[in-house]
Design an enzyme around this catalytic site. Structure first.
Site, PDB file in Angstrom:
ATOM      1  N   HIS A  29       0.959  -1.167   0.258  1.00 11.31           N
ATOM      2  CA  HIS A  29      -0.110  -0.098  -0.156  1.00 11.31           C
ATOM      3  C   HIS A  29       0.891   1.036   0.050  1.00 11.31           C
ATOM      4  O   HIS A  29       0.598   2.074  -0.801  1.00 11.31           O
ATOM      5  CB  HIS A  29      -0.938  -0.157   1.364  1.00 11.31           C
ATOM      6  CG  HIS A  29      -1.853  -0.837   1.301  1.00 11.31           C
ATOM      7  ND1 HIS A  29      -1.990  -2.085   2.156  1.00 11.31           N
ATOM      8  CD2 HIS A  29      -2.969  -1.341   0.648  1.00 11.31           C
ATOM      9  CE1 HIS A  29      -2.969  -2.872   2.187  1.00 11.31           C
ATOM     10  NE2 HIS A  29      -3.715  -2.407   1.012  1.00 11.31           N
ATOM     11  N   GLN A  48      -9.058  -7.897 -10.427  1.00 10.11           N
ATOM     12  CA  GLN A  48      -9.807  -6.527  -9.640  1.00 10.11           C
ATOM     13  C   GLN A  48      -9.252  -5.699 -10.618  1.00 10.11           C
ATOM     14  O   GLN A  48     -10.119  -4.692 -11.048  1.00 10.11           O
ATOM     15  CB  GLN A  48      -9.281  -6.543  -8.327  1.00 10.11           C
ATOM     16  CG  GLN A  48      -9.772  -5.472  -7.659  1.00 10.11           C
ATOM     17  CD  GLN A  48      -9.499  -5.132  -6.259  1.00 10.11           C
ATOM     18  OE1 GLN A  48     -10.363  -5.394  -5.348  1.00 10.11           O
ATOM     19  NE2 GLN A  48      -8.300  -4.486  -6.042  1.00 10.11           N
TER      20      GLN A  48
END
Length: 279
Positions: free
Chosen positions: A34, A152
């Site tokens: 992240h 995704q």
């Protein structure tokens, strides 16, 4: 660092914020993967927005939702260390969905019919619902997603284009631990022994890549399955090599000259996924 709890207050603030705006949607439990997305967003944009929202509609298993890692205070500390200028959107479900928390129905062009879509019913409709809401509401110039969740990523890019939104969807390389394990929030749920075994996912992908051009794909599948049968503490869910644009499985009888390998496996009740370019 400014933290917003409602989309209205954030949208009002963004109306006067300097563009371009980069967005990094997350479900929290932040790790170095992240943080790499955030760093890139900071490099490429004047303003950066991070959302932390554990989206209930993308969980087909309520126990999985309940057990999903939650470390909001630590996440905010990590973000603040990177830059005090970052904006953080930290909503409750009713701010995103209103009174009825349910996923909308999108045409995902068949990209949700295999792998994670097949194993996790409704998952990608939930993902598409919340990401489409973010992109419509905040209109980021760029949005950053990790390639670890490659399926995704393709679905989000498809939704962005089908809705004719102006955001540029940017896929970023998988960030790995020293032993090759793809960084994931779910890794924090592993026991010490499971963590040692988890690197087998990447080993399986490497075996596939090193043999891809030598044998037909059918033989490659047998080879990877045999590897996991030797390691009974990790249970292979699927191993597939597919076209990286359509996600359709490649010809079983041909050697693999291009494509992307996708893998999912269980360590106890924890399910991990990974993927690797075969070219």
């Amino acid at each position: 660092m400014k933290v917003f709890k409602t989309s209205q207050s954030l949208a009002e603030f963004l109306s006067n914020e300097t563009r371009p705006l980069g967005m990094v949607p997350t479900m929290g439990a932040l790790h170095l993967g992240h943080l790499s997305l955030i760093e890139r967003a900071l490099q490429e944009n004047q303003s950066v927005l991070i959302s932390i929202f554990v989206n209930p509609t993308q969980f087909n298993d309520k126990k999985d939702l309940i057990n999903y890692p939650n470390s909001i205070d630590e996440d905010l500390l990590q973000i603040e260390k990177i830059s005090e200028k970052i904006l953080v959107y930290l909503p409750k479900a009713d701010d995103v969905y209103g009174n009825i928390v349910e996923a909308k129905s999108f045409d995902l062009a068949g990209l949700d019919q295999m792998m994670e879509g097949e194993k996790r019913s409704g998952h990608f409709q939930g993902v598409a619902t919340v990401v489409a809401h973010f992109l419509k509401t905040f209109s980021p110039d760029r949005a950053y997603f990790g390639e670890k969740d490659f399926q995704q990523l393709l679905i989000i890019d498809h939704i962005n284009r089908s809705l004719k939104l102006k955001t540029k969807i940017i896929g970023c390389p998988v960030v790995r631990e020293k032993d090759g394990l793809a960084m994931s929030s779910r890794n924090s749920l592993l026991t010490a022994d499971q963590r040692k075994q988890a690197s087998k996912l990447f080993e399986g992908l490497q075996i596939a890549k090193s043999n891809a051009k030598k044998v037909p794909y059918r033989s490659l599948k047998i080879m990877v399955n045999a590897f996991f049968e030797k390691h009974n503490k990790i249970t292979l869910d699927y191993f597939i090599i597919a076209d990286p644009n359509t996600l359709k499985e490649i010809d079983l009888e041909q050697p693999v000259h291009q494509g992307r390998a996708f893998i999912a496996a269980y360590l106890g009740k924890i399910r991990l996924i990974d993927n690797l370019d075969m070219s």
